[in-house]
Motif scaffolding. Structure first.
Motif, PDB file in Angstrom:
ATOM      1  N   TYR A 169      44.883  46.300  36.194  1.00  0.00           N
ATOM      2  CA  TYR A 169      45.358  44.980  36.628  1.00  0.00           C
ATOM      3  C   TYR A 169      45.032  43.986  35.532  1.00  0.00           C
ATOM      4  O   TYR A 169      43.858  43.733  35.236  1.00  0.00           O
ATOM      5  CB  TYR A 169      44.664  44.578  37.937  1.00  0.00           C
ATOM      6  CG  TYR A 169      44.870  43.115  38.263  1.00  0.00           C
ATOM      7  CD1 TYR A 169      46.155  42.576  38.364  1.00  0.00           C
ATOM      8  CD2 TYR A 169      43.793  42.255  38.448  1.00  0.00           C
ATOM      9  CE1 TYR A 169      46.354  41.232  38.638  1.00  0.00           C
ATOM     10  CE2 TYR A 169      43.975  40.905  38.726  1.00  0.00           C
ATOM     11  CZ  TYR A 169      45.263  40.410  38.822  1.00  0.00           C
ATOM     12  OH  TYR A 169      45.465  39.075  39.081  1.00  0.00           O
ATOM     13  N   GLU A 170      46.066  43.433  34.926  1.00  0.00           N
ATOM     14  CA  GLU A 170      45.868  42.468  33.853  1.00  0.00           C
ATOM     15  C   GLU A 170      46.732  41.230  34.107  1.00  0.00           C
ATOM     16  O   GLU A 170      47.931  41.232  33.821  1.00  0.00           O
ATOM     17  CB  GLU A 170      46.292  43.084  32.511  1.00  0.00           C
ATOM     18  CG  GLU A 170      45.502  44.304  32.119  1.00  0.00           C
ATOM     19  CD  GLU A 170      45.550  44.536  30.618  1.00  0.00           C
ATOM     20  OE1 GLU A 170      44.481  44.491  29.998  1.00  0.00           O
ATOM     21  OE2 GLU A 170      46.654  44.713  30.077  1.00  0.00           O
ATOM     22  N   PRO A 171      46.105  40.182  34.637  1.00  0.00           N
ATOM     23  CA  PRO A 171      46.867  38.941  34.809  1.00  0.00           C
ATOM     24  C   PRO A 171      47.369  38.495  33.427  1.00  0.00           C
ATOM     25  O   PRO A 171      46.558  38.394  32.492  1.00  0.00           O
ATOM     26  CB  PRO A 171      45.838  37.950  35.356  1.00  0.00           C
ATOM     27  CG  PRO A 171      44.639  38.760  35.754  1.00  0.00           C
ATOM     28  CD  PRO A 171      44.686  40.024  34.968  1.00  0.00           C
ATOM     29  N   VAL A 172      48.650  38.266  33.292  1.00  0.00           N
ATOM     30  CA  VAL A 172      49.227  37.961  31.973  1.00  0.00           C
ATOM     31  C   VAL A 172      48.564  36.726  31.361  1.00  0.00           C
ATOM     32  O   VAL A 172      48.288  36.680  30.162  1.00  0.00           O
ATOM     33  CB  VAL A 172      50.763  37.752  32.099  1.00  0.00           C
ATOM     34  CG1 VAL A 172      51.365  37.373  30.757  1.00  0.00           C
ATOM     35  CG2 VAL A 172      51.428  39.016  32.643  1.00  0.00           C
ATOM     36  N   TRP A 173      48.233  35.765  32.220  1.00  0.00           N
ATOM     37  CA  TRP A 173      47.653  34.504  31.742  1.00  0.00           C
ATOM     38  C   TRP A 173      46.205  34.663  31.290  1.00  0.00           C
ATOM     39  O   TRP A 173      45.628  33.759  30.683  1.00  0.00           O
ATOM     40  CB  TRP A 173      47.749  33.441  32.846  1.00  0.00           C
ATOM     41  CG  TRP A 173      47.185  33.893  34.166  1.00  0.00           C
ATOM     42  CD1 TRP A 173      47.854  34.558  35.147  1.00  0.00           C
ATOM     43  CD2 TRP A 173      45.844  33.751  34.620  1.00  0.00           C
ATOM     44  NE1 TRP A 173      47.004  34.838  36.181  1.00  0.00           N
ATOM     45  CE2 TRP A 173      45.771  34.346  35.889  1.00  0.00           C
ATOM     46  CE3 TRP A 173      44.687  33.163  34.084  1.00  0.00           C
ATOM     47  CZ2 TRP A 173      44.590  34.381  36.640  1.00  0.00           C
ATOM     48  CZ3 TRP A 173      43.515  33.199  34.825  1.00  0.00           C
ATOM     49  CH2 TRP A 173      43.482  33.796  36.080  1.00  0.00           C
ATOM     50  N   ALA A 174      45.599  35.813  31.585  1.00  0.00           N
ATOM     51  CA  ALA A 174      44.206  36.043  31.177  1.00  0.00           C
ATOM     52  C   ALA A 174      44.127  36.845  29.877  1.00  0.00           C
ATOM     53  O   ALA A 174      43.053  36.974  29.301  1.00  0.00           O
ATOM     54  CB  ALA A 174      43.450  36.771  32.290  1.00  0.00           C
ATOM     55  N   ILE A 175      45.244  37.385  29.435  1.00  0.00           N
ATOM     56  CA  ILE A 175      45.227  38.245  28.250  1.00  0.00           C
ATOM     57  C   ILE A 175      45.138  37.402  26.978  1.00  0.00           C
ATOM     58  O   ILE A 175      46.033  36.596  26.688  1.00  0.00           O
ATOM     59  CB  ILE A 175      46.482  39.157  28.210  1.00  0.00           C
ATOM     60  CG1 ILE A 175      46.456  40.120  29.396  1.00  0.00           C
ATOM     61  CG2 ILE A 175      46.543  39.914  26.887  1.00  0.00           C
ATOM     62  CD1 ILE A 175      47.682  41.006  29.509  1.00  0.00           C
ATOM     63  N   ALA A 206      40.602  57.125  45.552  1.00  0.00           N
ATOM     64  CA  ALA A 206      39.918  57.709  44.398  1.00  0.00           C
ATOM     65  C   ALA A 206      40.537  57.301  43.057  1.00  0.00           C
ATOM     66  O   ALA A 206      40.049  57.696  42.000  1.00  0.00           O
ATOM     67  CB  ALA A 206      39.931  59.234  44.524  1.00  0.00           C
ATOM     68  N   VAL A 207      41.603  56.491  43.080  1.00  0.00           N
ATOM     69  CA  VAL A 207      42.234  56.064  41.826  1.00  0.00           C
ATOM     70  C   VAL A 207      41.360  55.030  41.135  1.00  0.00           C
ATOM     71  O   VAL A 207      40.818  54.129  41.785  1.00  0.00           O
ATOM     72  CB  VAL A 207      43.606  55.386  42.070  1.00  0.00           C
ATOM     73  CG1 VAL A 207      44.255  54.999  40.744  1.00  0.00           C
ATOM     74  CG2 VAL A 207      44.523  56.286  42.844  1.00  0.00           C
ATOM     75  N   ARG A 208      41.247  55.142  39.829  1.00  0.00           N
ATOM     76  CA  ARG A 208      40.481  54.134  39.105  1.00  0.00           C
ATOM     77  C   ARG A 208      41.351  52.919  38.800  1.00  0.00           C
ATOM     78  O   ARG A 208      42.441  53.054  38.254  1.00  0.00           O
ATOM     79  CB  ARG A 208      39.892  54.733  37.840  1.00  0.00           C
ATOM     80  CG  ARG A 208      38.682  55.604  38.204  1.00  0.00           C
ATOM     81  CD  ARG A 208      38.124  56.328  37.055  1.00  0.00           C
ATOM     82  NE  ARG A 208      39.100  57.225  36.465  1.00  0.00           N
ATOM     83  CZ  ARG A 208      38.878  57.864  35.314  1.00  0.00           C
ATOM     84  NH1 ARG A 208      37.755  57.674  34.663  1.00  0.00           N
ATOM     85  NH2 ARG A 208      39.789  58.681  34.842  1.00  0.00           N
ATOM     86  N   LEU A 209      40.829  51.749  39.166  1.00  0.00           N
ATOM     87  CA  LEU A 209      41.523  50.477  38.942  1.00  0.00           C
ATOM     88  C   LEU A 209      40.739  49.677  37.911  1.00  0.00           C
ATOM     89  O   LEU A 209      39.599  49.278  38.167  1.00  0.00           O
ATOM     90  CB  LEU A 209      41.616  49.675  40.246  1.00  0.00           C
ATOM     91  CG  LEU A 209      42.215  50.375  41.473  1.00  0.00           C
ATOM     92  CD1 LEU A 209      42.299  49.405  42.645  1.00  0.00           C
ATOM     93  CD2 LEU A 209      43.593  50.938  41.164  1.00  0.00           C
ATOM     94  N   LEU A 210      41.349  49.444  36.758  1.00  0.00           N
ATOM     95  CA  LEU A 210      40.677  48.689  35.698  1.00  0.00           C
ATOM     96  C   LEU A 210      41.099  47.233  35.764  1.00  0.00           C
ATOM     97  O   LEU A 210      42.246  46.922  36.087  1.00  0.00           O
ATOM     98  CB  LEU A 210      41.069  49.240  34.315  1.00  0.00           C
ATOM     99  CG  LEU A 210      41.018  50.757  34.110  1.00  0.00           C
ATOM    100  CD1 LEU A 210      41.328  51.090  32.645  1.00  0.00           C
ATOM    101  CD2 LEU A 210      39.687  51.328  34.538  1.00  0.00           C
ATOM    102  N   TYR A 211      40.172  46.346  35.412  1.00  0.00           N
ATOM    103  CA  TYR A 211      40.536  44.947  35.225  1.00  0.00           C
ATOM    104  C   TYR A 211      40.694  44.703  33.727  1.00  0.00           C
ATOM    105  O   TYR A 211      39.864  45.172  32.917  1.00  0.00           O
ATOM    106  CB  TYR A 211      39.484  43.982  35.800  1.00  0.00           C
ATOM    107  CG  TYR A 211      39.765  42.591  35.299  1.00  0.00           C
ATOM    108  CD1 TYR A 211      40.804  41.848  35.861  1.00  0.00           C
ATOM    109  CD2 TYR A 211      39.101  42.080  34.180  1.00  0.00           C
ATOM    110  CE1 TYR A 211      41.152  40.620  35.331  1.00  0.00           C
ATOM    111  CE2 TYR A 211      39.439  40.848  33.648  1.00  0.00           C
ATOM    112  CZ  TYR A 211      40.475  40.129  34.227  1.00  0.00           C
ATOM    113  OH  TYR A 211      40.839  38.925  33.683  1.00  0.00           O
ATOM    114  N   GLY A 212      41.724  43.953  33.344  1.00  0.00           N
ATOM    115  CA  GLY A 212      41.894  43.592  31.942  1.00  0.00           C
ATOM    116  C   GLY A 212      42.309  42.142  31.795  1.00  0.00           C
ATOM    117  O   GLY A 212      43.000  41.583  32.656  1.00  0.00           O
ATOM    118  N   GLY A 213      41.878  41.516  30.691  1.00  0.00           N
ATOM    119  CA  GLY A 213      42.199  40.117  30.433  1.00  0.00           C
ATOM    120  C   GLY A 213      40.942  39.362  30.083  1.00  0.00           C
ATOM    121  O   GLY A 213      40.149  39.016  30.965  1.00  0.00           O
TER     122      GLY A 213
END
Ligand code: PGA
Length: 251
Positions: A169-175, A206-213
């Motif tokens: 999950y990468e909010p575009v405005w946080a990148i 069990a899916v891995r959810l990454l945060y990005g930004g």
């Protein structure tokens, strides 16, 4: 529960790195990983494709994984300038990022294209990291959760399992902006993503959810502690060994 999902800290080098600096960075990360002796978390670095093979060689035996930043949906053919998932694997990649917002924007990639690329990764036997995220306008219009739901439904192929999928999950405005959502906002987005995945696959828990930004050493502890966050996808801060290792430590 969280411990059943091994944290993944992924570095996306984007269009950065010439051979000498990139190999020095890869070497520092490999020795940092070895020194730390982490076997409860995974490190992944995604260099430019030109350096994939050399970086894979440089980190060999360290436990650091190497991935591509994009792939074509087809295995081979008349597609000048493109690279297939099979080629990435052949060069040493075990993962590939698909649907990064910069690909969605710069190359007009749609959810259907992203889904085909994720399927290509499966075909080649590598793990897709499927990226989704809302723009600032979408967030301000209160559309975040709906956008994430639509992107997931369109981008995650049928037949997904937790072993075959990572979602970022990468909010575009946080990148690349230095701005980040609050931990409550991250937790809300991730909870919604996991809920939507629950309608698309059997083992969504069990899916891995990454945060990005804009993840960096100084905010990693806080962001990684948010509910349903199983790691990070890191751009700028992945280009400095000490920053990236600090983020890995926070996991
Ligand atoms: P950033 O990039 O860490 O520089 O914000 C994140 C990404 O694009 O994956």
């Amino acid at each position: 529960m969280a411990r059943t999902r091994r944290p993944l800290i992924a570095g996306n080098w984007k269009m950065n790195g010439l051979r000498a600096d990139a190999l020095a960075l890869a070497g520092e990360l490999a020795s940092g990983m070895k020194q730390a002796g982490w076997n409860d978390r995974e490190l992944l670095i995604c260099p430019p494709a030109t350096l994939l093979a050399a970086v894979a060689e440089a980190v060999k035996g360290s436990g650091v994984f190497v991935g591509g930043q994009d792939c074509h949906a087809k295995a081979s053919g008349a597609h000048t300038g493109d690279l297939s998932a099979e080629m990435l694997r052949d060069a040493g990649a075990s993962h590939v990022i698909v649907g990064h917002s910069e690909r969605r924007t710069d190359h007009r990639e749609t959810d259907a294209v992203v889904r085909a690329k994720a399927e290509a990764a499966w075909r080649a036997g590598i793990l897709p990291v499927v990226c989704i995220g809302e723009t600032l306008a979408e967030r301000e219009a209160g559309r975040t959760l709906g956008v994430l739901e639509a992107q997931l439904s369109g981008s995650v192929p049928a037949g997904a399992t937790a072993a075959k999928l990572v979602v970022a999950y990468e909010p575009v405005w946080a990148i690349g902006t230095g701005k980040t959502p609050t931990t409550a906002e991250v937790a809300a987005a991730h909870a919604h993503i996991r809920k939507v995945l629950g309608s698309l696959m059997a083992d969504a828990g069990a899916v891995r959810l990454l945060y990005g930004g804009s993840v960096k050493g100084s905010n990693a502890v806080e962001l990684l502690a948010a509910g349903d966050v199983d790691g990070a996808l890191v751009g700028g801060a992945s280009l400095k060994a000490d920053e990236f290792l600090a983020i890995a430590k926070a996991a």
